[in-house]
Enzyme design. Structure first.
Site, PDB file in Angstrom:
ATOM      1  CG  HIS A   1      -2.013  -0.981   1.193  1.00 24.58           C
ATOM      2  ND1 HIS A   1      -3.080  -0.951   2.063  1.00 24.58           N
ATOM      3  CD2 HIS A   1      -2.237  -2.038   0.371  1.00 24.58           C
ATOM      4  CE1 HIS A   1      -3.914  -1.951   1.786  1.00 24.58           C
ATOM      5  NE2 HIS A   1      -3.419  -2.628   0.762  1.00 24.58           N
TER       6      HIS A   1
ATOM      7  CD  GLU B   1      -1.902   4.169   3.248  1.00 18.05           C
ATOM      8  OE1 GLU B   1      -1.617   3.504   2.226  1.00 18.05           O
ATOM      9  OE2 GLU B   1      -3.027   4.176   3.756  1.00 18.05           O
TER      10      GLU B   1
ATOM     11  CB  CYS C   1      -6.357  -0.554   5.463  1.00 19.62           C
ATOM     12  SG  CYS C   1      -4.639  -1.123   5.371  1.00 19.62           S
TER      13      CYS C   1
ATOM     14  CB  CYS D   1      -1.764   1.787   6.168  1.00 12.92           C
ATOM     15  SG  CYS D   1      -1.401   0.895   4.638  1.00 12.92           S
TER      16      CYS D   1
END
EC number: 3.5.4.33
Lengths: 159, 159
Positions: A56, A58, A86, A89
């Site tokens: 992801h 992040e 999420c 993260c």
């Protein structure tokens, strides 16, 4: 401090990264990490291109900023993300000791900051950043809506 | 199926990885990923050596197994971990579509499976593995207790 002006440029960079991610078939989410006023890392999602479900935006900017700086924590850093993080993260943001989190659209289906388990307020969270949401919210959300609408369209025409 | 016998060997490998992590100054947690009866990846925590706050044992075995297999998901895989996964790792386990999670000790302070937000039961979790806890629980917990007791001792003698 005028937080909106301060956030303009890194959030624009996060949006650019989200757009680039969408163009290469990734979910269009972007992030940008700032320390002492300088952008240290910026990335869009790379789960498909890297065959890595943890890639992801992040996670990528945290890993790359830590590698760049040669340190395990990013004390005092600002993280800009186009979508509500999420749980994966959000926990990584906490572990990295990031000071401030700025994000765009809310994610009621997968987010863990204001949505779902609200990780930063939970008893198992031992460092919570200051959170500012709603930056470039409309643009972030529109990019995601367009991406998923196009994917649904493709599924219908090729299904 | 005898789940205990099936789990013996990969959990022993996860414990070995936890022990090795502790010897190099990392929090002693280990993980091992199995697919179709074969160990695809095994690792202990590497957050310090890699300057990477996301380098938990579970994240590492997921990333390495996906890289090894050239795929973004690990459908049908078994993950063995010595400690209850945190929210970061629990979400990564879900994203990777891991089928079964076996873990040792519970982590009431940082875990997110049975402790805290119980992520797999939350509305924002869209794939939950079958969960089996308590494998090699005493050995896993003892390794962590000894590690933190030694660190506290060092802090007292050098503080």
């Amino acid at each position: 401090m005028n937080r909106t002006n301060r956030g303009d440029s890194p959030m624009k960079r996060a949006l650019d990264e989200a757009r680039k991610a969408g163009l290469r078939g990734e979910v269009p989410i972007g992030a940008c990490l700032v320390l002492d006023g300088a952008i240290i890392a910026a990335a869009g999602n790379e789960t498909r291109v890297s065959n890595d479900p943890t890639a992801h935006a992040e996670i990528l900017v945290i890993r790359r900023a830590c590698a760049e700086l040669g340190q395990e924590r990013l004390v005092g850093a600002d993280l800009y993300v186009t979508l509500e993080p999420c749980p994966m993260c959000a926990a990584a943001i906490s572990f990295a000791r990031i000071a401030r989190l700025y994000y765009g659209a809310q994610d009621p289906k997968g987010g863990a900051v204001e949505s779902g388990p609200a990780y930063f307020q939970s008893a198992i969270c031992h460092h919570a950043p200051d959170v500012y949401s709603g930056l470039a919210e409309a643009e972030s959300a529109q990019m995601l809506r367009a991406f998923f609408a196009e994917r649904r369209g493709q599924a219908i025409t090729t299904g």
